[in-house]
Design an enzyme around this catalytic site. Sequence first.
Site, short mmCIF file in Angstrom:
data_model
loop_
_atom_site.label_atom_id
_atom_site.label_comp_id
_atom_site.label_asym_id
_atom_site.label_seq_id
_atom_site.Cartn_x
_atom_site.Cartn_y
_atom_site.Cartn_z
N ASP A 43 -0.14 -0.80 8.17
CA ASP A 43 0.09 0.35 7.27
C ASP A 43 -1.18 1.10 6.87
O ASP A 43 -1.10 2.12 6.16
CB ASP A 43 0.83 -0.11 6.01
N ASP A 44 -2.34 0.66 7.35
CA ASP A 44 -3.58 1.37 7.02
C ASP A 44 -4.20 2.02 8.25
O ASP A 44 -5.41 2.24 8.30
CB ASP A 44 -4.59 0.41 6.37
N HIS A 68 5.08 -13.03 8.14
CA HIS A 68 5.70 -11.71 8.23
C HIS A 68 5.74 -11.22 9.68
O HIS A 68 6.76 -10.69 10.15
CB HIS A 68 4.95 -10.71 7.34
N SER A 105 -8.88 -9.19 4.00
CA SER A 105 -10.23 -9.45 4.51
C SER A 105 -11.31 -9.01 3.55
O SER A 105 -12.50 -9.21 3.81
CB SER A 105 -10.42 -8.73 5.85
N ASP A 135 6.79 -6.52 3.64
CA ASP A 135 6.67 -7.80 2.94
C ASP A 135 6.29 -7.48 1.48
O ASP A 135 6.20 -6.32 1.10
CB ASP A 135 5.60 -8.65 3.61
N ASP A 179 -4.47 -13.45 14.50
CA ASP A 179 -5.27 -12.66 15.44
C ASP A 179 -6.34 -13.51 16.13
O ASP A 179 -6.56 -13.39 17.34
CB ASP A 179 -5.88 -11.44 14.76
N ARG A 183 0.84 -1.19 0.00
CA ARG A 183 0.00 0.00 0.00
C ARG A 183 0.89 1.25 0.00
O ARG A 183 1.59 1.51 0.98
CB ARG A 183 -0.89 0.04 1.24
#
Length: 450
Positions: free
Chosen positions: A215-216, A193, A325, A147, A294, A120
Site C-alpha cells: 500500500d505504499d 496476511h 522496518s 489486515d 521476503d 495507511r
Amino acid sequence: MLCKRGSVIICGAFIFVAWNVILIFVLSGRPLSQFRSQAEPGKTGDHGGGQVRNIINEVMRVADAFEAELKSQKKILLQIKTHRSVWEDSKDDEKDVQQKSDVEPSPPVVIPILVIACNRVTVKRCLDKLIEHRPSSELHPIIVSQDCGHEETANVIASYGSQLTHIKQPDLSDIAVPPQHKKFQGYYKISRHYRWALNQVFNTFSYTSVVIVEDDLEVAPDFFEYFRALNPLLKSDPTLWCVSAWNDNGRDGYVDPGKASMLYRTDFFPGLGWMLTKDLWTELEPKWPASFWDDWMRHPDQRKDRSCIRPEISRTLTFGRKGVSLGQFYDKYLRFIKLNAEFVPFTTLDLSYLNKKTYDESFEKEVYGAHIVGMEELQASKLSGPGPFRVQYSSPNSFKTLARNLGVMEDLKSGVPRAGYRGVVSFFSRGRRIYLAPPAGWSQYDPSWS
C-alpha cells in the site's frame, strides 16, 4: 491425371482392334475392301468366304463391345474425377478452417493486482495511480486485502466502490512469538496476511498469476504493460520464478536514462511490486514461513537457482517511510529510487534476449570482456573510453567495501548481492556502465556470505 489415363486406354483399345483387323487382312492375302464386301449380307465368294466373314464379324462385335465398355469406363473415370475434385476442395476448406483456428488469438490472460494494505490511509495514493494507469478493469482487476482492521483505511478503500474488490483478513489476533522476537510481531502478522491473501487470489478467485503491490507503492505509467509482456515468459521459463518492477540500485544517477526498455535477470528476489504464478504458490504455500517471508524467499531452498526479471529503471516507487522496518534503508536509498516516466510498449518488443541461454552467453561476454579497473581509477575519474568497466571483488568484505564506496547497496542475502546475477552487480556511474563482479569462473553463491 484421370483424363490422361482414360485417353491412353481408349487409344490403346483402338490400336488393338485395328491391329487385329490388319492381321486378318494379311493372313488372308486379300484387300480390306473385300473383307468388308464379303462381310455384307447377300455377297458371295470362294468357299472360305463364310469363314472369313465369321472372323470379321466376331472381331467387329468384340471391337464394338470393347468400345462401349471403354465409354462406360471413361464415364466412371470422369465421375471419379468430379468427386475427387469436390473432396479435395472440401479438404482444402477444412485445412483453411483449421489454419484459421490455429492463428486465432486465445482469450487475453487476466492478471489481477493484489494490494496488501493495513493501516495507511495513504493507500489512496497507491490506488489512484493504479486506476489512472490501468488499461482495463477486466484484464487487471484490483483486489485490496486489508489486515489490521483500521477503520479509516477501510473507509478509504471502500470509497472506490466497484473499481476494486475489498477483502479483509479475518484473523486479527496476536501471534505467539519467541520472546526474542516480540518486537517483530508485525513481521509475523504480515507473513500471515500474505498467506491468507494469496490463497484468496489463487484458490477463491482462481487466478493463474498475480502482481503484488504493497500500500505504499506508486506505479509507473507502463507498470501494467511491463507485467503483461513478461507474463508469458514467466509461465514458460522454468529458470524464472518471479518478475519484479524494482531495481534495488535504481537511484537517480545509477541507472541509464536512455535504457528505459532494458531488462535484466537477477538472482536476488527484489519484491516491491512483483508477479508470481499459481504453480509457484502451490509450491511455496505448504512451507510458507511464520515471519520474514521476503528473506525466506531469498534462501537457496526456495530460490532453487531460479531468477527474477528486473528493469533498469524501476516501475514502482515506495513512499512509505514508516512501517515495521522503521525506515530501514529508506532515507539512504529508497527515497532516491527513480520511477520510470516513459511509457515503453513492452508487449511489442522482442524479449527473447531474456531466455537464459541467450542471456548468459551475452552476459558472460559483456561482463568479462569489460576492461578491469581499480577503485582509485573510478574515484579519480581517470577512465578512458565509454566502457563498460569491471571492478573485481573476491570476498564478502571486499564486496561490501567496494559497494559502499561505489554507492550501491552492500548487503548480501544468502550470499546474493542486491540486483546481482551470477554474483555480478550492474549499475551506471558517471555516464558509464560498471560491473561489480567476482573473478571469471564464478560457479555458485556461498550462503555464508551474509
